[in-house]
Design an enzyme around this catalytic site. Structure first.
Site, PDB file in Angstrom:
ATOM      1  N   ASP A   1      26.687  46.746 -16.306  1.00 49.37           N
ATOM      2  CA  ASP A   1      27.201  46.086 -17.504  1.00 49.37           C
ATOM      3  C   ASP A   1      28.404  45.247 -17.062  1.00 49.37           C
ATOM      4  OD1 ASP A   1      27.795  45.613 -20.299  1.00 49.37           O
ATOM      5  OD2 ASP A   1      29.378  47.109 -20.099  1.00 49.37           O
TER       6      ASP A   1
ATOM      7  N   ASP B   1      31.335  43.746 -19.581  1.00 47.74           N
ATOM      8  CA  ASP B   1      32.586  43.978 -20.303  1.00 47.74           C
ATOM      9  C   ASP B   1      33.009  45.441 -20.241  1.00 47.74           C
ATOM     10  OD1 ASP B   1      33.125  41.296 -22.032  1.00 47.74           O
ATOM     11  OD2 ASP B   1      30.980  41.665 -21.828  1.00 47.74           O
TER      12      ASP B   1
END
Length: 283
Positions: A78, A80
């Site tokens: 991922d 953020d």
């Protein structure tokens, strides 16, 4: 019996000795100043170890065997609050004084309280209407930093032939820059619509949600003939759970409780490259 990896910025001999006794370890190998491997540890003591590690601020990982990193095929990440230190959408919203509104929705989505990620993203992006496109570059230059260990994690993975995949519910403006910066093999995210130099408050095309993240991992695993035991997936929010379910090495990085509960491993104290300590690096 298993190997037990302990790591923490504040790892000390007293804590190591206590945990070694709890798991009846046959020996201790120092892998560095902040990480040790306990040999032939009793994995049935996992709950006791978890409680002790939580008290001491230590990350732990029970491993049946220590495989070569080059035996892995995929590192899926991922963006953020995992690869980087911020939620980009919140920082973009700050440019128009709407960070509080947007971050409240972001937090609820990450905790799993908003079940439909697409709906949450549409609501948040709508609040960005009118933001100058230049604000994206300002966020990248002034607010975005790699999380500790990110560069080494990606670098070691690439060095050992592991395919690197960045899948984000965020935006292509940032994933493309990080792809180039770190040499990541593939990157996918959402595209913000821009008109006359300003954000319109809409996303172009299909939204990259939890299922889309998982689908990218599945596609790549099929291409590379990778088993779950050859996949590492790292995330911090509910939107990462479907992707992480595809990987044996599912890693909750500074994650929300719902992710901590479902991931096989967690890094709450060690940097991202702590993942490397679960593998052997020799060729």
């Amino acid at each position: 019996m298993s190997h037990l990896i302990l790591q923490s910025p504040c790892l000390n001999s007293v804590a190591i000795e206590k945990i070694a006794a709890l798991v009846s370890a046959n020996g201790v190998q120092e892998l560095g100043p902040t990480v040790v491997r306990l040999l032939q540890a009793d994995a049935s003591c996992k709950d006791i170890v978890k409680a002790e590690c939580e008290r001491k601020g230590i990350d732990f990982a029970f491993l049946d065997n220590i495989q070569l990193l080059r035996e892995c095929r995929i590192l899926a990440m991922d963006m953020d609050s995992t690869l980087i230190n911020i939620e980009c959408i919140d920082e973009i919203a700050a440019a128009v004084g709407r960070k509080e509104q947007v971050s409240a929705i972001t937090e609820a989505a990450m905790r799993g309280e908003i079940k439909d990620f697409s709906e949450s993203l549409i609501r948040r992006v709508a609040l960005l209407e009118g933001v100058p496109e230049s604000a994206l570059q300002q966020v990248y230059e002034q607010r975005l930093n790699l999380n500790a260990g990110a560069e080494r994690l990606v670098g070691e993975a690439k060095k050992h032939g592991v395919r690197t995949l960045l899948v984000s519910g965020g935006f292509t403006f940032f994933t493309e820059k990080l792809k180039a910066r770190l040499g990541i093999d593939e990157a996918y995210a959402n595209t913000l619509e821009v008109r006359d130099g300003k954000l319109t408050g809409r996303v172009l095309g299909d939204i990259l949600d939890a299922q889309a993240k998982a689908d990218h991992v599945t596609r790549l695993a099929t291409e590379l003939n990778a088993t779950p035991e050859q996949i590492i997936a790292v995330g911090d929010g509910a939107n990462d759970l479907k992707m992480m379910a595809k990987a044996y090495y599912s890693v909750a990085y500074r994650a929300k409780p719902v992710v901590q509960e479902q991931a096989r491993y967690a890094l709450n104290h060690a940097p991202l490259d702590g993942i490397i300590n679960w593998f052997r690096l020799s060729f």
